[in-house]
Design an enzyme around this catalytic site. Sequence first.
Site, PDB file in Angstrom:
ATOM      1  N   ARG A 124     -10.129   0.364  14.657  1.00 36.29           N
ATOM      2  CA  ARG A 124      -9.928   1.384  13.470  1.00 36.29           C
ATOM      3  C   ARG A 124     -11.131   0.927  12.641  1.00 36.29           C
ATOM      4  NH1 ARG A 124      -4.314   1.396  10.535  1.00 36.29           N
ATOM      5  NH2 ARG A 124      -4.644  -0.675   9.956  1.00 36.29           N
ATOM      6  N   MET A 154      14.405  23.969   2.621  1.00 38.88           N
ATOM      7  CA  MET A 154      13.490  23.080   1.751  1.00 38.88           C
ATOM      8  C   MET A 154      14.238  22.241   0.855  1.00 38.88           C
ATOM      9  SD  MET A 154      10.368  24.574  -0.842  1.00 38.88           S
ATOM     10  CE  MET A 154       9.478  25.334   0.778  1.00 38.88           C
ATOM     11  N   TYR A 208      19.260  28.802   8.853  1.00 40.59           N
ATOM     12  CA  TYR A 208      18.205  29.553   9.426  1.00 40.59           C
ATOM     13  C   TYR A 208      18.163  29.611  10.983  1.00 40.59           C
ATOM     14  CZ  TYR A 208      15.505  29.809   4.727  1.00 40.59           C
ATOM     15  OH  TYR A 208      15.130  29.920   3.754  1.00 40.59           O
ATOM     16  N   LYS A 220       0.760  -1.216  -0.036  1.00 46.32           N
ATOM     17  CA  LYS A 220      -0.104   0.114   0.017  1.00 46.32           C
ATOM     18  C   LYS A 220       0.864   1.255   0.148  1.00 46.32           C
ATOM     19  CE  LYS A 220      -0.350   0.028   4.964  1.00 46.32           C
ATOM     20  NZ  LYS A 220      -1.390   0.236   6.054  1.00 46.32           N
TER      21      LYS A 220
END
Length: 385
Positions: A138, A307, A259, A44
């Site tokens: 669940r 990023m 940063y 999955k």
Amino acid sequence: MQNMLSLVSPDDVLLEINLGAIQANFRTISALVGPHVRVAAVIKSDAYGLGLVEIARALIDAGCDLFFVANLNEALLLRSSHVVAAVAVFCDQFARYGRCYRSNDLTPVVNNCAELDAISAEGETQTYFLNVETGFSRLGLAFVDVRRRYLSGTFESYPPSVVLSHLACGECVADVTNVLQRNRFQAIYNLLKPIRGSLAASSGVWLGKSYHFDMVRVGSALYGLNDAGIQPNPLQPVARLRAKILDVRNVPRREAVGYGATFRTVRASRVAIAAIGYRHGLPWSSANKISVRIAGHSAPLIGKISMEYITIDVTDVPEAHCGPGAFVELLGGDFTVGDLAAAAGVIPQEVLTRLGAACTRQYLNSPSPSAVSVSRPFNAGARSR
């Protein structure tokens, strides 16, 4: 004016996936549970980010004949890619897409009474797996619903071929929840007498034969994730992560890096900028906590993760090994997905799926360094600065 291309190209960040190691892990689990227990592969979420079709084909070659996927889209992708093994869909929606299931020879995993009613309404034999709730809260039919449907004759007319449930604490051998769930599952198994029962997933296989029943569903272990902490680790690592150095600069003593100035140099330093960041799935929380490997040398990641970039102190690495164009290794050797996850305070599955979704994937047939194919993520390509 046309946008300027980013300095970073898709091939600057490579996630190498060892298909031979995945096959070896499948065989390890198969040997553990024995020849009378079927080993199904959970692929999955794009095979935990490693590539649905590529992983399925490798596992078929290793002897796997049943796959579990997350949804109908993943199942149809397998079929359109000519994967002919049995495919079961966790989130089934059979009531809405029954015709699609039948025409593509897919097996729904029934999670509630409404979906069970849809099976019954077919008026013909429909193969399905029944998910039952034993203490995970669940998905799955509660015991009271199973008993009521049993007494009404539903399961006599429309018997499930597999009854399955999921352990909440399978990675914790001593947790009493495991025994409670096993006993509850055993009661339902005895009541319905399916062809196969399946309680254990990757962690549960290490709890012993009383948890194996007739089938185990293995996901994380195939991808080298040792969630149960078994030592010595019987699983082979699957992923190697590398990123290209874009630039190297000299930074004076006591200068901030990155940063927030979370790191300041304590000496005149050489700092390499590598083409990977949290956009690629590298956990932001691993900043200032991990090191990379460069030609056998260890070099710490310094400053916050950006990023698309990281900064690395390469002062102690020979300059010949760490110039622009050289690759640094973030995963590989003795540093695994589990180690990175532990440093970042997250779970290995999260790290793997995020890396796999964003990095260029390179497939290896075996532990040798011969790549067999390359797959890029959907959004890979040139980006504006």
